[in-house]
Scaffold this active site. Structure first.
Site, PDB file in Angstrom:
ATOM      1  N   ASP A   1      48.775  41.210  31.245  1.00 25.52           N
ATOM      2  CA  ASP A   1      48.029  40.960  32.493  1.00 25.52           C
ATOM      3  C   ASP A   1      48.152  42.155  33.424  1.00 25.52           C
ATOM      4  O   ASP A   1      49.054  42.218  34.221  1.00 25.52           O
ATOM      5  CB  ASP A   1      48.575  39.701  33.160  1.00 25.52           C
ATOM      6  CG  ASP A   1      47.808  39.338  34.426  1.00 25.52           C
ATOM      7  OD1 ASP A   1      46.712  39.882  34.635  1.00 25.52           O
ATOM      8  OD2 ASP A   1      48.306  38.510  35.207  1.00 25.52           O
TER       9      ASP A   1
ATOM     10  N   GLU B   1      43.919  43.215  42.430  1.00 23.24           N
ATOM     11  CA  GLU B   1      43.485  41.888  41.969  1.00 23.24           C
ATOM     12  C   GLU B   1      44.578  40.875  42.245  1.00 23.24           C
ATOM     13  O   GLU B   1      44.330  39.760  42.685  1.00 23.24           O
ATOM     14  CB  GLU B   1      43.158  41.915  40.472  1.00 23.24           C
ATOM     15  CG  GLU B   1      42.478  40.652  39.953  1.00 23.24           C
ATOM     16  CD  GLU B   1      43.415  39.559  39.453  1.00 23.24           C
ATOM     17  OE1 GLU B   1      42.934  38.481  39.120  1.00 23.24           O
ATOM     18  OE2 GLU B   1      44.658  39.774  39.417  1.00 23.24           O
ATOM     19  N   GLU B   2      45.819  41.294  41.981  1.00 22.37           N
ATOM     20  CA  GLU B   2      46.942  40.367  42.122  1.00 22.37           C
ATOM     21  C   GLU B   2      47.218  40.022  43.591  1.00 22.37           C
ATOM     22  O   GLU B   2      47.958  39.095  43.883  1.00 22.37           O
ATOM     23  CB  GLU B   2      48.203  40.942  41.460  1.00 22.37           C
ATOM     24  CG  GLU B   2      48.051  41.233  39.958  1.00 22.37           C
ATOM     25  CD  GLU B   2      47.957  39.979  39.092  1.00 22.37           C
ATOM     26  OE1 GLU B   2      47.884  38.873  39.644  1.00 22.37           O
ATOM     27  OE2 GLU B   2      47.932  40.126  37.853  1.00 22.37           O
TER      28      GLU B   2
ATOM     29  N   ASP C   1      40.208  39.801  31.743  1.00 17.50           N
ATOM     30  CA  ASP C   1      41.508  39.672  32.387  1.00 17.50           C
ATOM     31  C   ASP C   1      42.405  38.858  31.456  1.00 17.50           C
ATOM     32  O   ASP C   1      42.305  37.642  31.410  1.00 17.50           O
ATOM     33  CB  ASP C   1      41.328  38.970  33.742  1.00 17.50           C
ATOM     34  CG  ASP C   1      42.602  38.940  34.550  1.00 17.50           C
ATOM     35  OD1 ASP C   1      43.640  39.402  34.050  1.00 17.50           O
ATOM     36  OD2 ASP C   1      42.548  38.442  35.691  1.00 17.50           O
TER      37      ASP C   1
HETATM   38 ZN   LIG Z   1      45.147  39.157  35.668  1.00 17.55          ZN
END
Ligand SMILES: [Zn+2]
Length: 513
Positions: free
Chosen positions: A286, A320-321, A349
């Site tokens: 991830d 994104e996180e 993703d």
């Molecule tokens: Zn992700």
């Protein structure tokens, strides 16, 4: 991801201006050459480079850290050498890092420590004060979420001007950010949020974001502990100590965008993967996996001199996180004209989960008629993936557009989207184990968002199968003469169909409600 099905309440607003053809008009494109060139070894070359970057930078590649900057430099270099026009789009974002675990303990009448977590974007503090419960708390909890406690500032008794006080509030119908903002507005010095108590909402309240920094410590507890504190607050003077230690400050990060030199720029395909990891790990699955797959696809398309008919933009999203902030920045800073020229968004993703599944974003909402429907064209993208896998004799399952990844900002402005997902913290069901293999009762990725999401945390079978499917869909959309609709002259626009982002219960992977 069963719990998501219960939480999703996204709706379509506006009217569906574009008739959706029952049949995908996307051409069959022979992608064999590209799929043969995009190999697991090629993908792993990039994964190893990302692991080395994490190793040199404190074990993380999170946005706002040197590990992210090095990751961005790596993909920029590879894409420039492959002949793409590469730009870096810098933007500021609220960086957040927990420095030490939050604590919550009852000081009196009963000395007791509670299991707790600091909510993302909590302030730093060490507060000892009397617990004051919000009004409209619902105990016992109802079958479905119903508690509006703290959704209005008047739900909090005005805090004392002289005494230190801690607000206690229940999860429920409005977002956590509103409950906390109202407590602060009412004058409280810290906030304790407890899980609501409905089925699936009883455990320690974790994985929650407030979305933006607040000034006081905010921690979460389980429903049972919340009820105990509530009872203690009602019968008398319950005093608790709340501590949190965080870094919350504005930092700069970036998106890296590689644009093909050929292809119609009025029908651009944005192929995206987030480049950042969480603070707590190197992020090799991830989302080193999505990053490496689209990077290798871009490199091999260039090597094979595959000319896209539609312009290709390979996008490596930052932050994104932190809540899809890179893709959100890309969409928010584009003009209406620029947005209308984006024909589709593909999102990748997590493609290498060790206990993987083959999830395809549910563009037509076939799996959950009540769930969010992607903008017109999304069903056709889903079909491209499903047809490909069916041709290989590989099963797929739909996964809802619930706002947990970077397609969110695109579908919010009516751009059709699709993509793949090999599974995160969700637990594989016996039915899924029968379909996809692997181990029932175990998470798809036991190292999701952990330090162990390293180079050993990958299934090469997943990378092979999902990597090929990603390359296939990228080339198919880039080369297809036909579009998504019978009437090929009309493109989805901002007004056509929008999934309202405020209807999502997630911001990125974090709960907002
Ligand atoms: Zn992700």
């Amino acid at each position: 991801m069963r719990r998501r099905a219960l939480l999703v309440t996204a709706i379509i607003v506006g009217t569906l201006a574009i008739p959706v053809s029952a049949q995908a008009a996307v051409d069959d494109v022979n992608t064999t050459r590209l799929r043969d060139a995009v190999t697991v070894n090629g993908i792993l070359t990039h994964e190893r480079a990302l692991q080395r970057i994490a190793n040199k930078n404190g074990g993380t590649r999170a946005s706002g850290t040197p590990g992210y900057a090095a990751s961005a430099a790596y993909v920029k270099d590879r894409l420039t050498k492959a002949g793409y026009t590469v730009t870096e789009q810098a933007f500021e974002f609220p960086f957040y890092q927990e420095v030490s675990p939050g604590t919550l303990s009852q000081v009196s009448p009963t000395a007791k420590a509670y299991e707790t977590v600091t909510l993302d974007y909590s302030g730093t503090g060490d507060v000892t004060g009397t617990v004051v419960a919000a009004t409209n708390i619902v105990i016992p909890a109802t079958e479905t979420p119903s508690s509006a406690a703290g959704c209005a500032v008047t739900d909090y008794p005005a805090a004392s001007a002289t005494e230190t006080q801690v607000a206690l509030v229940q999860r429920g119908t409005c977002v956590f950010a509103d409950k906390v903002a109202n407590a602060i507005a009412a004058g409280y010095d810290a906030v304790v949020v407890f899980n609501e108590g409905n089925p699936g909402r009883t455990e320690l309240l974790d994985g929650v974001t407030l979305g933006a920094p607040v000034t006081v410590p905010v921690v979460g507890v389980s429903y049972a502990d919340g009820v105990e504190l509530y009872d203690a607050a009602l019968v008398g003077q319950a005093v608790v100590n709340v501590t949190s230690e965080v870094i919350a400050e504005t930092r700069t990060t970036s998106n890296v965008i590689a644009t093909s030199r050929r292809g119609n720029p009025d029908k651009a395909i944005v192929v995206g993967a987030h480049l950042d990891s969480v603070i707590g790990g190197p992020g090799i699955n991830d989302n080193g996996s999505g990053t490496s797959v689209i990077l290798e696809t871009a490199i091999q398309m260039s090597k094979l001199r595959i000319q896209p008919r539609q312009q290709l933009r390979f996008a490596f999203w930052g932050a994104e996180e932190s809540g899809l902030l890179g893709s959100e920045n890309y969409v928010a800073t584009a003009t209406d004209d620029e947005l209308s020229k984006i024909y589709a968004n593909l999102n990748f993703d997590m493609l290498g989960s060790p206990n993987y599944v083959r999830f395809v974003y549910d563009g037509d909402s076939s799996a959950d008629p009540e769930g969010p429907v992607g903008p017109p064209g999304s069903a056709q993208i889903e079909e491209v993936f499903n047809e490909y896998f069916a041709g290989k004799g590989l099963a797929t399952a739909p996964t809802a557009f619930d706002g947990r990844s970077d397609y969110g900002p695109f579908i919010a402005v009516g751009i059709p989207a699709g993509g793949l997902f090999s599974g995160a913290e969700g637990v594989k069901t016996p039915e899924e184990a029968a379909l996809f293999g692997g181990t029932a009762g175990e998470p798809y990725d036991a190292c999701y968002h952990e330090a162990c999401d390293d180079i050993r945390n990958l299934s090469t079978a997943a990378l092979s199968e999902l990597g090929d499917a990603a390359a296939h869909a990228t080339m198919t959309l880039a080369r297809s003469k036909g579009g998504f609709f019978d009437d090929n002259s009309r493109l989805p626009s901002r007004e056509s169909a929008q999934v309202a982002p405020e209807q999502f219960d997630y911001r990125g992977n974090q709960l907002t409600r």
